[in-house]
Scaffold this motif. Sequence first.
Motif, mmCIF file in Angstrom:
data_model
loop_
_atom_site.group_PDB
_atom_site.id
_atom_site.type_symbol
_atom_site.label_atom_id
_atom_site.label_comp_id
_atom_site.label_asym_id
_atom_site.label_seq_id
_atom_site.Cartn_x
_atom_site.Cartn_y
_atom_site.Cartn_z
ATOM 1 N N THR A 24 0.854 -1.008 -0.001
ATOM 2 C CA THR A 24 -0.023 0.046 -0.152
ATOM 3 C C THR A 24 0.728 1.092 0.018
ATOM 4 O O THR A 24 0.506 2.249 -0.801
ATOM 5 C CB THR A 24 -0.968 -0.002 1.200
ATOM 6 N N LEU A 25 1.657 1.323 0.891
ATOM 7 C CA LEU A 25 2.887 2.404 0.782
ATOM 8 C C LEU A 25 3.425 2.634 -0.477
ATOM 9 O O LEU A 25 3.568 4.067 -1.034
ATOM 10 C CB LEU A 25 3.857 2.255 2.001
ATOM 11 N N ILE A 26 4.125 1.573 -1.261
ATOM 12 C CA ILE A 26 4.486 1.866 -2.304
ATOM 13 C C ILE A 26 3.721 2.149 -3.366
ATOM 14 O O ILE A 26 3.927 3.133 -4.165
ATOM 15 C CB ILE A 26 5.330 0.357 -2.812
ATOM 16 N N GLY A 27 2.433 1.689 -3.382
ATOM 17 C CA GLY A 27 1.499 2.131 -4.460
ATOM 18 C C GLY A 27 1.279 3.442 -4.167
ATOM 19 O O GLY A 27 0.965 4.244 -5.163
ATOM 20 N N ARG A 28 1.226 4.009 -2.881
ATOM 21 C CA ARG A 28 0.783 5.353 -2.688
ATOM 22 C C ARG A 28 1.770 6.345 -3.428
ATOM 23 O O ARG A 28 1.599 7.443 -3.817
ATOM 24 C CB ARG A 28 0.622 5.709 -1.063
ATOM 25 N N LEU A 29 3.205 5.909 -3.017
ATOM 26 C CA LEU A 29 4.197 6.546 -3.719
ATOM 27 C C LEU A 29 4.160 6.751 -5.115
ATOM 28 O O LEU A 29 4.437 7.875 -5.754
ATOM 29 C CB LEU A 29 5.569 6.068 -3.057
ATOM 30 N N LEU A 30 4.009 5.548 -5.861
ATOM 31 C CA LEU A 30 3.981 5.381 -7.388
ATOM 32 C C LEU A 30 2.633 6.311 -7.653
ATOM 33 O O LEU A 30 2.767 7.244 -8.766
ATOM 34 C CB LEU A 30 3.660 4.104 -7.697
ATOM 35 N N TYR A 31 1.682 6.291 -6.904
ATOM 36 C CA TYR A 31 0.381 6.814 -7.580
ATOM 37 C C TYR A 31 0.347 8.418 -7.368
ATOM 38 O O TYR A 31 0.347 9.168 -8.315
ATOM 39 C CB TYR A 31 -1.007 6.247 -6.831
ATOM 40 N N ASP A 32 0.917 8.942 -6.179
ATOM 41 C CA ASP A 32 0.937 10.035 -5.885
ATOM 42 C C ASP A 32 2.045 11.038 -6.478
ATOM 43 O O ASP A 32 2.254 12.382 -6.483
ATOM 44 C CB ASP A 32 1.027 10.479 -4.321
ATOM 45 N N THR A 33 2.990 10.275 -6.923
ATOM 46 C CA THR A 33 4.036 10.859 -7.666
ATOM 47 C C THR A 33 4.051 10.785 -9.170
ATOM 48 O O THR A 33 4.922 11.007 -9.944
ATOM 49 C CB THR A 33 5.527 10.482 -7.308
ATOM 50 N N ARG A 34 2.932 10.183 -9.591
ATOM 51 C CA ARG A 34 2.604 9.963 -11.055
ATOM 52 C C ARG A 34 3.817 9.284 -11.501
ATOM 53 O O ARG A 34 4.403 9.335 -12.327
ATOM 54 C CB ARG A 34 2.504 11.045 -11.864
ATOM 55 N N ALA A 35 3.919 8.008 -10.980
ATOM 56 C CA ALA A 35 5.291 7.074 -11.100
ATOM 57 C C ALA A 35 5.194 6.161 -12.430
ATOM 58 O O ALA A 35 4.034 5.936 -12.720
ATOM 59 C CB ALA A 35 5.535 6.383 -10.013
ATOM 60 N N VAL A 36 6.136 5.651 -12.508
ATOM 61 C CA VAL A 36 6.450 4.751 -13.788
ATOM 62 C C VAL A 36 6.259 3.074 -12.829
ATOM 63 O O VAL A 36 7.078 3.044 -12.096
ATOM 64 C CB VAL A 36 7.709 4.891 -14.370
#
Length: 610
Positions: A24-36
Motif C-alpha cells: 500500500t505504501l509503495i502504491g501510494r508513492l507511485l500513484y501520488d508521484t505519477r510514477a512509472v
Amino acid sequence: MVPLVDSTLLRFLTCGSVDDGKSTLIGRLLYDTRAVLDDQMTALEADSARVGTQGSELDFALLVDGLAAEREQGITIDVAYRFFATERRKFIVADTPGHEQYTRNMVTGASTADAAVILVDARKGVLVQTRRHSFLCALLGIRKVALAVNKMDLLGWDKARFEAIAADFAAFAESIGLTSVTPIALSGLTGEGVVAPSPLAGQTLLDWLETVEIDALADGGAFRMPVQWVNRPDSEFRGYAGLIAAGTVRPGDRVRVLPSGRESRVARIVAMPDDLTEARARQAVTLTLTDEIDVSRGDVIASAEDPPAVADQFEATVVWMDEDALSPGRSYLLKTGARTATAQVTTIKHRVNVNTLEKLAATRLELNDIAVCNLSLDRGIAFEPYEVNRDLGGFILIDRITNRTVGAGMIRFALRRADNIHWQAIDVDRDARAAMKGQKGRVVWLTGLSGAGKSTIANLVDRRLHAMGRHTYLLDGDNVRHGLSRDLGFTEEDRVENIRRVAEVARLMADAGLIVITAFISPFRAERRMAREMMAEGEFIEVFVDAPLALAEARDVKGLYAKARAGTLKNFTGIDSPYEAPEQAEIVIDTTTVSAVEAAERIVAGILKT
C-alpha cells in the motif's frame, strides 16, 4: 511524465513484518508521484501514460492490489524492484517480503540499498520481524533509516502511541548501530504523511527520500575495480572491463593486479565516444595497461600505492538462506564479484538471536540464521572489510551440487594465521616419491550403505595389490573412528568433518605415492566431491558398492539397523539419515550379482588400467 533530471539516484528498500502495509505504501508513492510502473525500468513513457496524471481512488486500489498480487506470485524467487522519479531525485525501491521464511529476499534487496524504509503497523508496534530486518539493514551497511509508523489513521493519529513506538525502536536501533533513524507517522492508505502532510505534521516520507544524504564510501578511498571481462588475448586490443568499486583512476596511474601482485600503469580509460581523462566509483569502464601482464576475470585492479589485502581465511558474518542446513567442513562455492573460490565454514563462532542480540552456541545454521563464522578458501582473494567496501567485502555461498545460492556473507577481517602460514617449497615432489615406488598415487574411495560389503571388498583389494608388490594403505571407517575421528559423533556435521579429515589424510598418502583404499559410508555427494577435488586429475577412483537397503539390512551382523529401527541409534544412514548415491562413479559394484572376490578383481583392474 515526470522528467528524469540529472539528480542523485537513491536506492532504498521497504521492509518490516507481514501485513504492515508495504504494498500500500509503495502504491501510494507511485500513484501520488505519477510514477512509472516498470520493474525493468524500460518503456517509461508507455507506462507513465498507463498510470496517467490524474487518477481516482479506484485506480489507486487497483494499483495496490496489483502490486500485492505480483509480489505474492514472485515472492519465493526474487525481489520486486520499482522505479519512480520526482523533480528532485530518481529512485529505485526494492519491495521485499515480510515473511520470515523469505528473509533471503530481504537480504538481496538490502545488499545494494543506500537507505531503508522500515514499516511498523501502529496497532502492533515493533515485532520480531521488524527487529530482524533492522538488524540485517545494520549488518549490510545501511545507516539511513526511515521508521514508517503506518496505519496511524486507524488510531486517530494518536501522538502518544507514535512516540512510544519511535522510542521503542530507537532503543533497539542504537544497540545495533543504526544511529540515523527518522520516525514518520503516516497512512499508506490515505496518503497522509507519505506525500501530503499528516495531522501530526513533521516531515513526510517523500520529503525524507528526496533529502536524505547517501553515504558514499566508494567515492573516497583508493582505486579498486574488479575485472568482469577480458577481451580475447589474440586480439590487438587488450582491455579489462569492470565497474569501479571505489576511488578514482586516471591514465598514467600506477596500479597493481591482485591476487598476483603484478604492477603496471593505466594507459587508457576506454569509453564511447571518446576516452576519459578520469573515471570514478560506480562507472563502468574498460582499462588498458602499459604492460602485457596476466589479468583474468575476477582479478582486482587497484591503486599500487594503497592496494587491498589478499587472504584465504576470514572471519565473516553469514546469513543462511537455504532449507538445507549449513554444516561446518562442507564445501561450497564462494563468489565475490567475478571471483569464485571453493570455501568451507571451518568454525561457527556463535549464532545471533536477532531479537535479544544474544550470542548463542551453534553446530549448524538453519534457514534465516545469522552467525559469525570462520571461513577457509582454496585460494587467496583480494578483499576489504564489508563496512569499507561492499563490492570487495560481500559474498554469496553456492551449493556445489544444485547450484543454488544458499547463503550471503560479509567479510569482517582476515584471520591472522592467513598471513602467518605459508606453503613451504619441498624439493622431493609427489612424482619423485611415486617413481621410487614404481606406481602412481591413487585414492580408491569405496562408498555405500552400512552392510553393503565395503570393508570386505576393500580388504581384498588391499591384499591383492600387496601381493602384486604395490605400496598401499587401507583407511577403514570403523578403524578411523578409534583414532583420527574418535571425538566425532554421527550427526550430519560430524559426518562431514569425519570425511574431511579422511580426505586430507588420503591426499597426503597419495602425495607420498601410496595407493590409498578407503571404505566409508560417506553418504553425502558434496563431501565425496570435496575429496575428489583434493586429488590430482585422474587420481581419485570412486567405487559405488551398490546394495539395496533390504540386502544391507539382512547382512547386519553388528545389529545396527535393528537399533536404528527401534529408535535407539539416531542419524543412521538409510533409516533416518539419507544416503546420496554417486551419479558418476568410475566403478559400480552390484552386490546382488557380483561376489566380493569378483568385485575386488574389477577394482584392481580399474586401478592398474589408470
